[in-house]
Design a protein around this motif. Structure first.
Motif, PDB file in Angstrom:
ATOM      1  N   ARG A   1      -4.105  -1.327   4.819  1.00 10.78           N
ATOM      2  CA  ARG A   1      -2.654  -1.217   4.611  1.00 10.78           C
ATOM      3  C   ARG A   1      -1.961  -0.910   5.931  1.00 10.78           C
ATOM      4  NH1 ARG A   1       1.697   2.095   3.051  1.00 10.78           N
ATOM      5  NH2 ARG A   1       3.171   0.927   1.788  1.00 10.78           N
TER       6      ARG A   1
ATOM      7  N   MET B   1       2.629  -6.399   0.633  1.00  8.14           N
ATOM      8  CA  MET B   1       2.663  -6.355  -0.833  1.00  8.14           C
ATOM      9  C   MET B   1       1.244  -6.369  -1.406  1.00  8.14           C
ATOM     10  SD  MET B   1       5.868  -6.122  -1.510  1.00  8.14           S
ATOM     11  CE  MET B   1       6.057  -6.517  -3.231  1.00  8.14           C
TER      12      MET B   1
ATOM     13  N   SER C   1      -0.516  -2.880  -0.834  1.00  9.68           N
ATOM     14  CA  SER C   1       0.156  -1.676  -1.330  1.00  9.68           C
ATOM     15  C   SER C   1      -0.260  -1.407  -2.761  1.00  9.68           C
ATOM     16  CB  SER C   1       1.679  -1.845  -1.241  1.00  9.68           C
ATOM     17  OG  SER C   1       2.079  -1.921   0.119  1.00  9.68           O
ATOM     18  N   GLY C   2      -0.069  -0.180  -3.190  1.00 11.83           N
ATOM     19  CA  GLY C   2      -0.474   0.220  -4.529  1.00 11.83           C
ATOM     20  C   GLY C   2       0.367  -0.382  -5.635  1.00 11.83           C
ATOM     21  N   SER C   3       1.601  -0.770  -5.316  1.00 14.98           N
ATOM     22  CA  SER C   3       2.488  -1.358  -6.319  1.00 14.98           C
ATOM     23  C   SER C   3       3.508  -2.235  -5.607  1.00 14.98           C
ATOM     24  CB  SER C   3       3.221  -0.265  -7.107  1.00 14.98           C
ATOM     25  OG  SER C   3       4.149   0.404  -6.258  1.00 14.98           O
ATOM     26  N   ASP C   4       4.191  -3.072  -6.390  1.00 13.62           N
ATOM     27  CA  ASP C   4       5.246  -3.902  -5.810  1.00 13.62           C
ATOM     28  C   ASP C   4       6.358  -3.040  -5.224  1.00 13.62           C
ATOM     29  OD1 ASP C   4       3.871  -6.183  -6.484  1.00 13.62           O
ATOM     30  OD2 ASP C   4       5.125  -6.670  -8.219  1.00 13.62           O
ATOM     31  N   THR C   5       6.684  -1.944  -5.902  1.00 14.42           N
ATOM     32  CA  THR C   5       7.733  -1.052  -5.417  1.00 14.42           C
ATOM     33  C   THR C   5       7.334  -0.428  -4.090  1.00 14.42           C
ATOM     34  OG1 THR C   5       8.422  -0.560  -7.680  1.00 14.42           O
ATOM     35  CG2 THR C   5       9.094   1.004  -5.970  1.00 14.42           C
ATOM     36  N   GLU C   6       6.104   0.034  -3.993  1.00 16.80           N
ATOM     37  CA  GLU C   6       5.617   0.644  -2.748  1.00 16.80           C
ATOM     38  C   GLU C   6       5.669  -0.378  -1.609  1.00 16.80           C
ATOM     39  OE1 GLU C   6       1.540   2.569  -0.850  1.00 16.80           O
ATOM     40  OE2 GLU C   6       1.591   2.086  -2.989  1.00 16.80           O
ATOM     41  N   GLY C   7       5.256  -1.598  -1.854  1.00 19.02           N
ATOM     42  CA  GLY C   7       5.281  -2.637  -0.839  1.00 19.02           C
ATOM     43  C   GLY C   7       6.697  -2.998  -0.420  1.00 19.02           C
TER      44      GLY C   7
ATOM     45  N   ASP D   1       9.382  -1.132  -0.704  1.00 19.91           N
ATOM     46  CA  ASP D   1       9.962   0.009   0.020  1.00 19.91           C
ATOM     47  C   ASP D   1       9.467   0.055   1.463  1.00 19.91           C
ATOM     48  OD1 ASP D   1      11.335   0.743  -2.270  1.00 19.91           O
ATOM     49  OD2 ASP D   1      10.014   2.434  -2.753  1.00 19.91           O
TER      50      ASP D   1
END
Length: 168
Positions: A77, A116, A119-125, A127
């Motif tokens: 990451r 993306m 990352s652990g989630s779409d939101t995390e990516g 952001d």
């Protein structure tokens, strides 16, 4: 005159107090420097150099490289974030060259896909990508360079890269 219901008045006063009504003490203005010192914002380079300092020559501005290291997480990451930082730096350095802007846009598209994917989630990516763009364009000169880059791409069509977009 209609008498006020005591419950309504009390509710209004509680709401006013909770919202920081007239009795709340003024909060002191917090400067960017204060937020940086307290660790609430990363300390960013504000030099006139569009690319900013890169002492190790990895294509990532030193302050952004330090921010990525502080994020922790899997090395894959962190590599994805560095790939994205390089692509944004390339975008700022396109300087009116439409071919360089399109190449930077392709690298940015790949890098966002990579972030993306890692990352652990779409939101995390999403952001992380938004934070990287903000940190990359953190001075007036860099914002203007980013706007110039965006203007060079006006009408360009980009597609998602095959695979995860990560540089191997």
């Amino acid at each position: 005159m209609t008498p006020h219901h005591p419950g309504i008045v009390a509710s209004f006063l509680l709401l006013l107090a909770a919202c920081g009504g007239e009795d709340s003490a003024p909060r002191p203005a917090r400067s960017i420097a204060d937020l940086e010192r307290q660790g609430e914002l990363p300390v960013l380079d504000r030099s006139e150099d569009l690319g900013g300092p890169d002492t190790d020559g990895n294509g990532v501005r030193d302050d952004i490289d330090a921010w990525i290291a502080r994020q922790g997480g899997a090395p894959a990451r962190q590599d994805a974030l560095r790939q994205l930082a390089r692509s944004f730096r390339d975008a700022l350095l396109a300087r009116g060259d439409s071919v360089a802007a399109q190449e930077a846009a392709w690298r940015t598209t790949r890098a966002v896909a990579c972030v993306m994917a890692r990352s652990g989630s779409d939101t995390e990516g999403a952001d992380a990508a938004a934070d990287m763009r903000k940190m990359s364009a953190n001075t007036r000169a860099r914002v203007l360079a980013y706007l110039d880059y965006s203007a060079l791409l006006d009408g360009a069509i980009l597609s998602l890269p095959p695979g995860d977009g990560c540089d191997e």
